[in-house]
Design an enzyme around this catalytic site. Structure first.
Site, PDB file in Angstrom:
ATOM      1  N   SER A 126       0.811  -1.123  -0.078  1.00 45.45           N
ATOM      2  CA  SER A 126       0.160   0.015  -0.043  1.00 45.45           C
ATOM      3  C   SER A 126       0.797   1.223  -0.047  1.00 45.45           C
ATOM      4  O   SER A 126       2.099   1.319   0.077  1.00 45.45           O
ATOM      5  CB  SER A 126      -0.736   0.093   1.258  1.00 45.45           C
ATOM      6  OG  SER A 126      -0.229   0.126   2.429  1.00 45.45           O
ATOM      7  N   LYS A 127       0.381   2.248  -0.239  1.00 39.13           N
ATOM      8  CA  LYS A 127       0.946   3.596  -0.469  1.00 39.13           C
ATOM      9  C   LYS A 127       1.635   3.710   1.015  1.00 39.13           C
ATOM     10  O   LYS A 127       2.915   4.253   0.872  1.00 39.13           O
ATOM     11  CB  LYS A 127       0.049   4.678  -0.522  1.00 39.13           C
ATOM     12  CG  LYS A 127       0.679   6.005  -1.147  1.00 39.13           C
ATOM     13  CD  LYS A 127      -0.406   6.992  -1.198  1.00 39.13           C
ATOM     14  CE  LYS A 127      -0.691   7.726   0.185  1.00 39.13           C
ATOM     15  NZ  LYS A 127       0.365   8.289   0.752  1.00 39.13           N
ATOM     16  N   ARG A 128       1.141   3.427   2.170  1.00 40.98           N
ATOM     17  CA  ARG A 128       1.749   3.730   3.443  1.00 40.98           C
ATOM     18  C   ARG A 128       2.977   3.370   3.582  1.00 40.98           C
ATOM     19  O   ARG A 128       3.893   3.546   4.117  1.00 40.98           O
ATOM     20  CB  ARG A 128       0.876   3.443   4.446  1.00 40.98           C
ATOM     21  CG  ARG A 128      -0.373   4.284   4.636  1.00 40.98           C
ATOM     22  CD  ARG A 128      -1.043   3.999   6.012  1.00 40.98           C
ATOM     23  NE  ARG A 128      -2.037   5.153   6.364  1.00 40.98           N
ATOM     24  CZ  ARG A 128      -1.665   6.407   6.935  1.00 40.98           C
ATOM     25  NH1 ARG A 128      -0.317   6.602   6.944  1.00 40.98           N
ATOM     26  NH2 ARG A 128      -2.545   7.371   7.013  1.00 40.98           N
ATOM     27  N   ASP A 131       5.834   4.978   1.825  1.00 41.17           N
ATOM     28  CA  ASP A 131       6.124   6.312   2.904  1.00 41.17           C
ATOM     29  C   ASP A 131       7.118   5.814   4.140  1.00 41.17           C
ATOM     30  O   ASP A 131       7.861   6.365   4.293  1.00 41.17           O
ATOM     31  CB  ASP A 131       4.874   6.995   3.495  1.00 41.17           C
ATOM     32  CG  ASP A 131       3.888   7.587   2.078  1.00 41.17           C
ATOM     33  OD1 ASP A 131       4.664   7.637   0.943  1.00 41.17           O
ATOM     34  OD2 ASP A 131       2.902   7.906   2.302  1.00 41.17           O
TER      35      ASP A 131
END
Length: 375
Positions: A126-128, A131
């Site tokens: 996921s994008k998280r 990050d």
RNA sequence: GCACCGUUCGUCUAGUCAGGUCAGGACGCCAGGUUUUCAUCCUGGUAACACGGGUUCAAAUCCCGUACGGUGUACCA
């Protein structure tokens, strides 16, 4: 527990509710007890009993269709022949197949691709995760229009499109032989769904970097020089007469990304501002000051300051004086580069020129001085 | 919970459909070589069939079960 709808209410109640403008949805009436047989190009035959499926909503109470309905209608109208999507859609496949059947439309071929997994732990990427772990999950940098949140992109991180595509293509697919470098055109020719693997693939940043390195080395020095020029501008470097493509050629094998070119080539443009302390400790010995002073005198007398010429002359001098090759060269490199890195030293001094070479020796001699004792 | 899908070196994977070479390659890592440094490069090494049954002369491969994991289970897509 049962739904309160036209199937459970009597006709009069339904009419009343409708007349009163009571909000309602329209659902798909799932067959009671039927085994739906489906075919997935990657997984083969898949079966599911309709007993475990519920009556899915087709039209929301605002009158808009849900994805399931819209998807089937849209694909049919567009005459879609292949639906290739992520594995998270597999549980929706029975509904979709049944929908095509209910419309009496020919269903497309379905293929459910394995998911991309997070590099650590479990679950889909996921994008998280990006990050959190500091790597992009999107090909291009992207700003969420809703909240202005910025997500990293591979392009912005310095990955070449061809490296990214190559890396991504091999995540969950392989050609069946041992080739691993593919251009887009080759992928178009070679890719086939039956070679797609069934299980999720974990993204490996090291391999992604390796791909980028490969494509970077493969590029011409001229092309890389074009990409490198903005970095020089940013650093306020005026390369003067220096042959940038030539310099790139000397250092490109040592980097994975264009932006790393600077730290591998800065010494072609700037004299050292400091000397790596570890290298000083290891390479700047008691005799170094004297030897470098002598070396300077040797270099002063060279007219044709080419790599081959300086190398021959300096090596002759080292042999004559019976100095240690490593001893002299490492100290010399320290003065020119400021650290124990970089390509062939004689190539470097040929680029920076005689004057600059002598200047750097003086500078280093001044700063490092004479090491009196060996500890 | 229920349903579906999956499980080969640390990672990506070949091999599974048509059982039968010490389970092959790549990234990483380690060692050696080359070298004036570092990096590259070359050579070598490390390391895997989730587990348990069954079928068979023979199973990573076929069958059953278990475990583990993933996904789904929205008036999202």
């Amino acid at each position: 527990m049962s739904l309160r709808n036209s199937l459970t209410l009597d006709k009069q109640e339904v009419t009343e509710l409708l007349d009163n403008g009571t909000p309602y949805v329209i659902r798909f009436k799932m067959p009671e007890d039927r085994v739906v047989e489906m075919h997935d190009e990657i997984r083969g035959r898949v079966e599911v009993n309709t007993q475990v499926l519920d009556d899915k909503i087709l039209f929301k109470s605002d009158g808009m269709p849900t994805y399931h309905l819209a998807n089937i209608v849209d694909d049919h109208l567009m005459e879609i022949t292949y639906v290739i999507r992520g594995e998270e859609w597999l549980p929706s496949l029975p509904l979709h197949v049944l929908l095509y059947e209910a419309f009496e439309w020919e269903a497309p071929v379905f293929a459910h691709l394995p998911l991309l997994l997070k590099p650590d732990g479990k679950g889909k990427l996921s994008k998280r995760d990006g990050d959190r772990l500091g790597f992009p999950v999107f090909p291009l940098q992207w700003t969420d229009p809703k909240n202005g949140e910025v997500s990293l992109g591979y392009r912005e991180d310095g990955y070449f499109p061809e490296a990214f595509i190559n890396m991504l293509a091999l995540l969950g697919w392989n050609p069946g032989d041992e080739r691993e470098f593919f251009t887009l055109e080759e992928l178009v020719d070679t890719f086939s769904l039956d070679k797609v693997s069934k299980s999720g693939a974990r993204f490996d940043q090291d391999k992604a970097k390796w791909f980028n390195h490969h494509y970077l080395v493969d590029k011409s020095n001229e092309e890389l020089a074009q990409l490198f020029r903005p970095i020089l501008d940013e650093k306020n470097i005026n390369p003067g007469q220096k042959d940038i493509p030539y310099i790139i050629g000397l250092v490109k094998e040592r980097v994975n990304f264009v932006q790393e070119l600077w730290e591998q080539s800065s010494f072609f443009f700037l004299a050292p501002e400091e000397y790596d302390s570890k290298t000083v400790k290891k390479r700047w010995k008691t005799d170094s000051f004297t030897q470098m002073t002598e070396l300077k005198n040797v270099l002063v007398q060279i007219d044709e300051f080419t790599s081959e010429n300086t190398e021959r002359t300096v090596k002759n001098w080292i042999e004559q004086k019976e100095y240690g090759m490593g001893m002299v060269m490492n100290a010399f490199r320290l003065l020119i580069v400021g650290a124990a890195k970089g390509p062939h030293l004689f190539d470097i001094i040929a680029v920076i020129g005689k004057e600059e070479t002598l200047k750097r020796i003086d500078l280093g001699l001044n700063i490092l001085g004479k090491k009196e004792t060996v500890n």
